[in-house]
Scaffold this active site. Sequence first.
Site, short mmCIF file in Angstrom:
data_model
loop_
_atom_site.label_atom_id
_atom_site.label_comp_id
_atom_site.label_asym_id
_atom_site.label_seq_id
_atom_site.Cartn_x
_atom_site.Cartn_y
_atom_site.Cartn_z
N ASP A 71 3.94 -23.89 4.38
CA ASP A 71 4.09 -24.16 5.81
C ASP A 71 5.60 -24.18 6.00
O ASP A 71 6.26 -25.18 5.67
CB ASP A 71 3.47 -25.53 6.16
CG ASP A 71 3.53 -25.78 7.66
OD1 ASP A 71 4.50 -25.32 8.29
OD2 ASP A 71 2.62 -26.43 8.19
N HIS A 72 6.13 -23.08 6.50
CA HIS A 72 7.59 -22.94 6.41
C HIS A 72 8.32 -24.01 7.24
O HIS A 72 9.49 -24.26 7.02
CB HIS A 72 8.05 -21.52 6.77
CG HIS A 72 7.90 -21.18 8.21
ND1 HIS A 72 6.80 -20.56 8.72
CD2 HIS A 72 8.73 -21.37 9.26
CE1 HIS A 72 6.94 -20.39 10.02
NE2 HIS A 72 8.10 -20.86 10.37
N HIS A 97 1.67 -26.18 11.48
CA HIS A 97 3.01 -26.71 11.77
C HIS A 97 2.95 -28.02 12.56
O HIS A 97 3.58 -29.00 12.21
CB HIS A 97 3.84 -25.72 12.59
CG HIS A 97 4.03 -24.39 11.93
ND1 HIS A 97 4.10 -24.22 10.58
CD2 HIS A 97 4.18 -23.15 12.47
CE1 HIS A 97 4.31 -22.94 10.31
NE2 HIS A 97 4.35 -22.27 11.44
N LYS A 100 0.41 -19.27 5.39
CA LYS A 100 -0.50 -19.86 6.38
C LYS A 100 -1.01 -18.76 7.32
O LYS A 100 -0.34 -17.72 7.42
CB LYS A 100 0.20 -20.97 7.16
CG LYS A 100 1.42 -20.49 7.99
CD LYS A 100 1.16 -20.43 9.45
CE LYS A 100 2.02 -19.50 10.21
NZ LYS A 100 1.97 -19.47 11.61
N ARG A 117 0.81 -1.23 0.00
CA ARG A 117 0.00 0.00 0.00
C ARG A 117 0.83 1.27 0.00
O ARG A 117 0.51 2.24 -0.67
CB ARG A 117 -0.84 0.01 1.28
CG ARG A 117 -2.28 -0.29 1.06
CD ARG A 117 -3.00 -0.26 2.35
NE ARG A 117 -2.24 -0.85 3.46
CZ ARG A 117 -2.79 -1.31 4.57
NH1 ARG A 117 -4.09 -1.23 4.72
NH2 ARG A 117 -2.08 -1.83 5.54
P1 NAP Z 1 2.42 -7.38 8.04
O1 NAP Z 1 3.73 -7.09 8.66
O2 NAP Z 1 1.20 -6.84 8.68
O3 NAP Z 1 2.51 -6.88 6.52
C1 NAP Z 1 1.39 -6.89 5.71
C2 NAP Z 1 1.78 -6.42 4.34
O4 NAP Z 1 0.61 -6.40 3.54
C3 NAP Z 1 2.38 -5.03 4.27
O5 NAP Z 1 3.33 -5.01 3.24
C4 NAP Z 1 1.19 -4.17 3.90
O6 NAP Z 1 1.52 -3.02 3.14
C5 NAP Z 1 0.46 -5.10 2.98
N1 NAP Z 1 -0.96 -4.78 2.92
C6 NAP Z 1 -1.85 -4.85 3.91
N2 NAP Z 1 -3.08 -4.48 3.48
C7 NAP Z 1 -2.92 -4.16 2.18
C8 NAP Z 1 -3.80 -3.66 1.18
N3 NAP Z 1 -5.08 -3.44 1.43
N4 NAP Z 1 -3.30 -3.43 -0.04
C9 NAP Z 1 -1.97 -3.65 -0.32
N5 NAP Z 1 -1.11 -4.10 0.59
C10 NAP Z 1 -1.56 -4.35 1.83
O7 NAP Z 1 2.18 -8.96 7.89
P2 NAP Z 1 3.27 -10.12 7.86
O8 NAP Z 1 3.64 -10.47 9.25
O9 NAP Z 1 4.33 -9.74 6.91
O10 NAP Z 1 2.43 -11.35 7.32
C11 NAP Z 1 2.10 -11.50 5.95
C12 NAP Z 1 1.47 -12.87 5.75
O11 NAP Z 1 2.43 -13.86 6.13
C13 NAP Z 1 0.25 -13.14 6.60
O12 NAP Z 1 -0.62 -13.97 5.87
C14 NAP Z 1 0.80 -13.94 7.79
O13 NAP Z 1 -0.17 -14.80 8.33
C15 NAP Z 1 1.90 -14.72 7.11
N6 NAP Z 1 2.97 -15.14 8.00
C16 NAP Z 1 3.78 -14.21 8.59
C17 NAP Z 1 4.82 -14.63 9.39
C18 NAP Z 1 5.76 -13.65 10.03
O14 NAP Z 1 6.73 -14.08 10.67
N7 NAP Z 1 5.54 -12.35 9.90
C19 NAP Z 1 5.04 -16.00 9.61
C20 NAP Z 1 4.20 -16.92 8.99
C21 NAP Z 1 3.18 -16.48 8.18
P3 NAP Z 1 1.75 -1.56 3.82
O15 NAP Z 1 2.99 -1.68 4.62
O16 NAP Z 1 1.95 -0.67 2.67
O17 NAP Z 1 0.56 -1.32 4.66
#
Ligand code: NAP
Length: 524
Positions: free
Chosen positions: A214-215, A277, A185, A66
């Site tokens: 599923d990492h 997991h 996931k 975004r």
């Molecule tokens: P996050 O830090 O909240 O990041 C979300 C990302 O999505 C940001 O780049 C955000 O962009 C973008 N975004 C959100 N709403 C949007 C919209 N309406 N339009 C365009 N872009 C949008 O989340 P995350 O932790 O990286 O997790 C991402 C995914 O990975 C999720 O499904 C989560 O369940 C999965 N996951 C994450 C982890 C982890 O360690 N973080 C581990 C396993 C799985 P902006 O910054 O521009 O808002």
Amino acid sequence: MTTALTGVNPLLDPADRRVPVIPGPCGLVVFGVTGDLARRKLLPALYDLSNRGLLPAGFAITGFARREQTTEDFIRQTHSAVASAARTPFRQRVWEQLAGQMRYVAGDVADPAAYGRLKEAVEQADTTQGTGGNRAFYLSLPPASFPLVCHHLAASGLATPSDPAAAAAPVTAPGGPWRRVIVEKPFGRDLASAKALDATLAQAFPPEAVFRIDHYLGKETVRNIVVCRFANQIFEPLWNSTYIDHVQITQAEDLGVGARAGYYNGIGATRDVLQNHLLQLLALVAMERPASFTAADLRLEKERVLAAVELDGPVEQATARGQYTAGWQGNLKVRGYLEEDGIPADSATDTFGALKLAVKTPRWEGTPFYLRTGKRLGRRVTEIALVARRPATGCPPGLDTPYQGANAIVFRIQPDEGMTLRIGAKVPETTMEVRDVTMDFAFGHAFTEALPDAYERLLLDVLLGNDPLFPQANEVYQAWRVIDQVESYWAASGQPPEPYPAGTWGPAGATALMARDKRVWRRP
Ligand code: NAP
């Protein structure tokens, strides 16, 4: 240093090992590229792959999120992500090549016009970077936005390959460009939403083009479970309910919810970790020997064993859930879950979940599997312990102290990756005293090869079109079948999760769950 990370998957049979080490030309579109996962894992993993020479020369990364920023800002952001989290040394030449392959598109996933801009950028990358028109889309976004993105990917034509038959074709296959989608996931939040998500994905991608991440399955230590079980003759005779009393699978985090409150609240530990997991780890430990180590045969056995999993007893007896309260993490005073930023004061989200499961196969009849996961527990550790039965006749008389321990085979998934065998041994200088000792195998000591990050392995597998361990739809459905029963019981009970102080090993209910069976949780 040599590296074990090649495009060859050791679990594939010899014929399948002929896949190329380096993927063919392709592009990767990362939705949510400014997020936590992309910064901590995906971008550093891409750099590491590039540094190891495992990315094709014709490669492009298109980031989408975004926030308004330029490609130069994106490159700067990636540079700092790589500097803080890459596992391989920094090399200016590699970095410059990777930076030259990157571009950024700002937009909201709900805005159809954003997909027009994205398509333009991706097509430009196809031409300038020589990607051959092959594309993988990584959905690193809040799960609620997956259906919308799929819809727009289909509507904009971004997901449509010029030759649909080539959608999931391996790089070696003849034909037109391929399209693949990588879904983070948790896959849905229950069985119904997982099926609905599959239906939405099907509008844009054939089933073979869907890679559910599923990492844990990308971790070498997890892949080692299958190799260890089936490559070593000594384990198979013990691997059943005659010798194994019970199995404990633990995933413990010492951290709290941190900055992930918005995502985590309402999902909780059981959906976030146990459903994917831990049930995947259970499947690898409990499954029968596959006919071969091909992707299809491995999946078949995982799916079969997951279909045989049931709660072992009434829900209230076979489950425990908790929520951390204020406490100590080492010498640091930490807040409780309800005091964390962004968490409603009346949240009933579980930060700890434990289940007692039965695997209804002849191999495991009478051997319960105890699974637990939680945040703000005693320490960060993931392990699987197969705890052996004690000898039916007890120890022979004459020991100074009867052996109190139980033999165990322990897979240490993280940290300190390896395996431990726990046995009793005679204490020197005593007549006959027995004490627990351990025999250890540590990846770090046994191999000079580096342990690549799970995301490196998984990204490479997607680009190569290898999918031996990505969970398939039916595995995900079977896991939700078990978890839905638990979650609906908890929701209907109207009871909040049991509190447990941060830095401890979970709520009293989890201890009681084991005590009812005259067992105790291991202190890993
Ligand atoms: P996050 O830090 O909240 O990041 C979300 C990302 O999505 C940001 O780049 C955000 O962009 C973008 N975004 C959100 N709403 C949007 C919209 N309406 N339009 C365009 N872009 C949008 O989340 P995350 O932790 O990286 O997790 C991402 C995914 O990975 C999720 O499904 C989560 O369940 C999965 N996951 C994450 C982890 C982890 O360690 N973080 C581990 C396993 C799985 P902006 O910054 O521009 O808002």
